[in-house]
Design a protein around this motif. Sequence first.
Motif, mmCIF file in Angstrom:
data_model
loop_
_atom_site.group_PDB
_atom_site.id
_atom_site.type_symbol
_atom_site.label_atom_id
_atom_site.label_comp_id
_atom_site.label_asym_id
_atom_site.label_seq_id
_atom_site.Cartn_x
_atom_site.Cartn_y
_atom_site.Cartn_z
ATOM 1 N N TYR A 287 0.839 -1.200 0.000
ATOM 2 C CA TYR A 287 0.000 0.000 0.000
ATOM 3 C C TYR A 287 0.873 1.249 0.000
ATOM 4 C CZ TYR A 287 -3.989 -2.943 1.312
ATOM 5 O OH TYR A 287 -4.971 -3.909 1.336
ATOM 6 N N LEU A 288 0.383 2.265 -0.690
ATOM 7 C CA LEU A 288 0.915 3.609 -0.542
ATOM 8 C C LEU A 288 0.022 4.314 0.474
ATOM 9 C CD1 LEU A 288 2.606 6.112 -1.301
ATOM 10 C CD2 LEU A 288 1.002 6.501 -3.190
ATOM 11 N N ILE A 289 0.601 4.753 1.593
ATOM 12 C CA ILE A 289 -0.157 5.394 2.659
ATOM 13 C C ILE A 289 0.070 6.898 2.598
ATOM 14 C CG2 ILE A 289 -0.644 5.459 5.124
ATOM 15 C CD1 ILE A 289 -1.110 2.732 3.872
ATOM 16 N N LEU A 290 -1.012 7.649 2.570
ATOM 17 C CA LEU A 290 -0.970 9.113 2.588
ATOM 18 C C LEU A 290 -1.724 9.593 3.816
ATOM 19 C CD1 LEU A 290 -1.842 9.564 -1.159
ATOM 20 C CD2 LEU A 290 0.331 10.233 -0.159
ATOM 21 N N LYS A 291 -1.102 10.479 4.578
ATOM 22 C CA LYS A 291 -1.726 10.978 5.796
ATOM 23 C C LYS A 291 -1.728 12.498 5.798
ATOM 24 C CE LYS A 291 -1.870 10.277 10.792
ATOM 25 N NZ LYS A 291 -1.283 9.558 11.938
ATOM 26 N N LEU A 292 -2.922 13.071 5.874
ATOM 27 C CA LEU A 292 -3.106 14.524 5.927
ATOM 28 C C LEU A 292 -3.571 14.908 7.322
ATOM 29 C CD1 LEU A 292 -4.844 15.517 2.574
ATOM 30 C CD2 LEU A 292 -2.936 16.727 3.611
ATOM 31 N N THR A 293 -2.919 15.932 7.906
ATOM 32 C CA THR A 293 -3.282 16.391 9.242
ATOM 33 C C THR A 293 -3.443 17.899 9.224
ATOM 34 O OG1 THR A 293 -2.010 14.577 10.226
ATOM 35 C CG2 THR A 293 -2.639 16.401 11.678
ATOM 36 N N ASN A 294 -4.534 18.382 9.803
ATOM 37 C CA ASN A 294 -4.743 19.831 9.916
ATOM 38 C C ASN A 294 -5.330 20.157 11.283
ATOM 39 O OD1 ASN A 294 -7.369 18.735 8.327
ATOM 40 N ND2 ASN A 294 -7.971 20.431 9.662
ATOM 41 N N PRO A 295 -4.978 21.316 11.845
ATOM 42 C CA PRO A 295 -5.573 21.721 13.128
ATOM 43 C C PRO A 295 -7.006 22.205 12.898
ATOM 44 C CG PRO A 295 -4.135 23.445 12.326
ATOM 45 C CD PRO A 295 -4.004 22.295 11.351
ATOM 46 N N PHE A 296 -7.800 22.137 13.939
ATOM 47 C CA PHE A 296 -9.158 22.686 13.873
ATOM 48 C C PHE A 296 -9.597 23.091 15.266
ATOM 49 C CE2 PHE A 296 -9.984 18.456 15.335
ATOM 50 C CZ PHE A 296 -11.198 18.495 15.991
ATOM 51 N N ASP A 297 -10.539 23.993 15.304
ATOM 52 C CA ASP A 297 -11.079 24.457 16.587
ATOM 53 C C ASP A 297 -12.377 23.711 16.843
ATOM 54 O OD1 ASP A 297 -11.987 25.717 18.809
ATOM 55 O OD2 ASP A 297 -11.919 27.756 17.985
ATOM 56 N N PRO A 298 -12.381 22.786 17.807
ATOM 57 C CA PRO A 298 -13.590 21.991 18.043
ATOM 58 C C PRO A 298 -14.785 22.810 18.517
ATOM 59 C CG PRO A 298 -11.964 21.603 19.769
ATOM 60 C CD PRO A 298 -11.284 22.433 18.723
ATOM 61 N N GLU A 299 -14.516 24.031 19.037
ATOM 62 C CA GLU A 299 -15.610 24.862 19.535
ATOM 63 C C GLU A 299 -16.198 25.751 18.448
ATOM 64 O OE1 GLU A 299 -14.224 27.007 22.900
ATOM 65 O OE2 GLU A 299 -13.854 25.198 24.117
ATOM 66 N N SER A 300 -15.499 25.889 17.326
ATOM 67 C CA SER A 300 -15.998 26.730 16.244
ATOM 68 C C SER A 300 -17.005 25.960 15.406
ATOM 69 C CB SER A 300 -14.846 27.203 15.350
ATOM 70 O OG SER A 300 -13.956 28.009 16.084
ATOM 71 N N PRO A 301 -18.019 26.651 14.887
ATOM 72 C CA PRO A 301 -18.969 25.962 14.000
ATOM 73 C C PRO A 301 -18.269 25.512 12.728
ATOM 74 C CG PRO A 301 -19.319 28.346 13.931
ATOM 75 C CD PRO A 301 -18.332 28.096 15.035
ATOM 76 N N SER A 302 -18.763 24.432 12.174
ATOM 77 C CA SER A 302 -18.163 23.887 10.954
ATOM 78 C C SER A 302 -18.402 24.823 9.793
ATOM 79 C CB SER A 302 -18.760 22.513 10.648
ATOM 80 O OG SER A 302 -18.263 22.004 9.436
ATOM 81 N N PRO A 303 -17.397 25.011 8.912
ATOM 82 C CA PRO A 303 -17.596 25.866 7.749
ATOM 83 C C PRO A 303 -18.645 25.282 6.812
ATOM 84 C CG PRO A 303 -15.564 24.633 7.538
ATOM 85 C CD PRO A 303 -16.066 24.393 8.931
ATOM 86 N N GLY A 304 -19.299 26.162 6.088
ATOM 87 C CA GLY A 304 -20.327 25.705 5.152
ATOM 88 C C GLY A 304 -19.727 24.913 4.013
ATOM 89 N N GLY A 305 -20.561 24.167 3.347
ATOM 90 C CA GLY A 305 -20.098 23.359 2.223
ATOM 91 C C GLY A 305 -20.951 22.119 2.083
#
Length: 346
Positions: A287-305
């Motif tokens: 397998y080729l494994i790709l891992k993406l990690t990003n910070p997020f604010d759990p208290e902020s509302p989720s962005p639209g989309g």
Amino acid sequence: MFSKAFSSPSKANWVIQGAGVIWLLACILILLHYQVSFKIALTDAAVYTGLFMGAVLILDRVFSFYSPKGRNVILLLILPLFLSLIGAVIHRFGLQWFFQNEEEYYSFLQQHFYLRWAILALAEVMVTLLAIVVARLEQQEDSQKREIHMMELSREAELSQLRQQLQPHFLFNSLNSINALVVSQPQKARQMVLQLSDFLRGTIRKDLKAWLSLEEELSFLKLYLEIEKVRFGHRLQVEIDVPDEIFQMKIPQLLIQPLLENSIKHGLYGVTGEVMISLKAFKEQNYLILKLTNPFDPESPSPGGTGFGLSSVERRLYLLFGRNDLLEKSSENSLFSIQLKIPQLK
């Protein structure tokens, strides 16, 4: 009938001819057992075999153009009985005329007429049943091939539809960013237009089923990141950690971009400072494994989309590999991670 039952017509002909020779020899041995002279036995067996093979050829032609269904199966079973009766009659009276001076043989033909008819009928009924079975198997095979073909067409159509959705989705987001920069930062807007043109030129004609090397995929990804960096400036930082030895591993084209776009959208939403997004790749077994990690604010509302990015990747993975376990999502300590497993085709 028989030519379709084997891998090639020539092989089927050899089988039919071999069966005819065995039938001929068996008839000769049986007649010799009944004290019939060799000359008469050979002639009798040759005629009997010829009539049987002629009936087989007729049945072959019938089933080559017509496949019995329902009640017609019973009706077609009458055909070998009729052919065998004609064969038995021709055999008896033909040989009676040819050997009319052989009184013992004449009596032999009369005594065994119904037995010969029964043998011919049984053999030709077996041939008919074999033909029906072969016809059914061929119909099932054709039906399975059509079903597989329709599923393949449906899969290709859905992949094409995903492609048509993916490009406008990214394009509209980029145009909205360009629109926001036109008045306040026209130079950046112009730069973003040029970079968007380069990106679309390299991807718009690509096939979503096509496989590229990881190195090629990363080159498209860097074009995309240049566009996003014009939009977000110094706030967007992306760390790419990919060892050189896996650059030639294969990946379906444009599979990472929707995931990275998702990380950027959720990582920078509601954040004013710099945001570091990490992309790592490594090999694990096949397998080729790709891992993406990003910070997020759990208290902020989720962005639209619409959530199209992740769902499109999940659907593409299922269409390409028939699996739902190749994309994993997790969140811990204000970090959101996506792990993608790409099986390497041999």
